[in-house]
Write an enzyme that holds these catalytic residues in place. Sequence first.
Site, PDB file in Angstrom:
ATOM      1  N   ASP A  33      56.369 -14.944   3.034  1.00  0.00           N
ATOM      2  CA  ASP A  33      56.490 -14.339   4.364  1.00  0.00           C
ATOM      3  C   ASP A  33      57.687 -13.393   4.400  1.00  0.00           C
ATOM      4  OD1 ASP A  33      55.783 -13.888   6.984  1.00  0.00           O
ATOM      5  OD2 ASP A  33      56.867 -15.629   7.759  1.00  0.00           O
ATOM      6  N   THR A  36      43.109 -16.872   7.001  1.00  0.00           N
ATOM      7  CA  THR A  36      41.959 -16.560   7.871  1.00  0.00           C
ATOM      8  C   THR A  36      42.463 -15.793   9.099  1.00  0.00           C
ATOM      9  OG1 THR A  36      42.207 -18.820   8.693  1.00  0.00           O
ATOM     10  CG2 THR A  36      40.389 -18.433   7.208  1.00  0.00           C
ATOM     11  N   ASN A  95      44.944 -13.703   9.178  1.00  0.00           N
ATOM     12  CA  ASN A  95      45.372 -12.340   8.824  1.00  0.00           C
ATOM     13  C   ASN A  95      44.267 -11.301   9.053  1.00  0.00           C
ATOM     14  OD1 ASN A  95      47.519 -13.323   6.033  1.00  0.00           O
ATOM     15  ND2 ASN A  95      48.031 -12.944   8.172  1.00  0.00           N
ATOM     16  N   ARG A 127      44.866  -8.807  11.887  1.00  0.00           N
ATOM     17  CA  ARG A 127      45.896  -7.750  11.836  1.00  0.00           C
ATOM     18  C   ARG A 127      45.244  -6.376  12.004  1.00  0.00           C
ATOM     19  NH1 ARG A 127      50.924  -9.297   7.971  1.00  0.00           N
ATOM     20  NH2 ARG A 127      51.284 -11.301   8.963  1.00  0.00           N
ATOM     21  N   ARG A 168      57.523 -23.105   9.564  1.00  0.00           N
ATOM     22  CA  ARG A 168      56.219 -23.655   9.925  1.00  0.00           C
ATOM     23  C   ARG A 168      55.264 -23.548   8.745  1.00  0.00           C
ATOM     24  NH1 ARG A 168      56.793 -19.312  13.890  1.00  0.00           N
ATOM     25  NH2 ARG A 168      56.035 -17.406  12.920  1.00  0.00           N
TER      26      ARG A 168
END
Length: 246
Positions: A21, A67, A69, A72, A195
């Site tokens: 990330d 899933t 993403n 976007r 997370r």
Amino acid sequence: MDLNSKIDTKNLPEHIAIIMDGNGRWAKQKGKLRIFGHENGAKAVKKVVEAYAEIGVKNLTLYAFSTENWNRPKLEVQTLMKLLILSLKKEIKTLHDNDIKLNAIGNLKALPTMVYRELMDVIEITKNNGNRTLTLALSYGSREELINAVKQISIKVKNNIISPEKIDESVINEHLYTRNLPEVDLLIRTGGEKRISNFLLWQIAYTELYFTNVFWPDFTKQHLQEAIVDYQKRERRFGKTSEQLS
Ligand code: FPP
């Protein structure tokens, strides 16, 4: 700095998973487009793949596209898909040189045909590399994976292939995308968020979690080594007491 001497090679995690990330924020900090972050993220992938092999870890799983993403902006999704095809084509040699076979988990049929084909090609080309596995999680969502498993098991129950009393952890494991992979020992998330984002929810029940503020494009071999050193300081009790373990 090389932290190799600080790593106990007899206590290496067998399987490391990474939530990569921070590509977008890395680019923004530099006044660039998000895509620039992904391009540099792909460069970090290559370095980290070489590093895990060199350190001696057997399995690495990278969360490359979730899933969620798919929601976007279209251009970002298209660019990520192009980047995937390019990286797959380019890195066959890296995979061979490091004796790594490629694997993929997720709803792969949802990928654009070109990506799917390239992925299958590279999986085929590297299938005889025996020593290590690199798994790309693509169009992957843990809840979707669990829903699929429940559906498959239900059909088997309906057809009297499995009796409900026989459903245990191993039955669930056998119906997950990860069925051929060992337990995840260490999960790393870069980019500062703490997370799990729908990644390997069932599989990480006893996994050690490691969060770092480093944005993915800046993540290097040294950061991977730091995570492993940190992992090796921990006592994995799997619900038992310290005394029971010693
Ligand atoms: C998260 O950063 C990263 C992704 C959604 C994509 C990961 C893709 C790569 C590292 C490049 C290509 C991959 C391979 C396997 C060659 P983000 O965009 O969510 O960053 P942000 O949280 O800062 O916005």
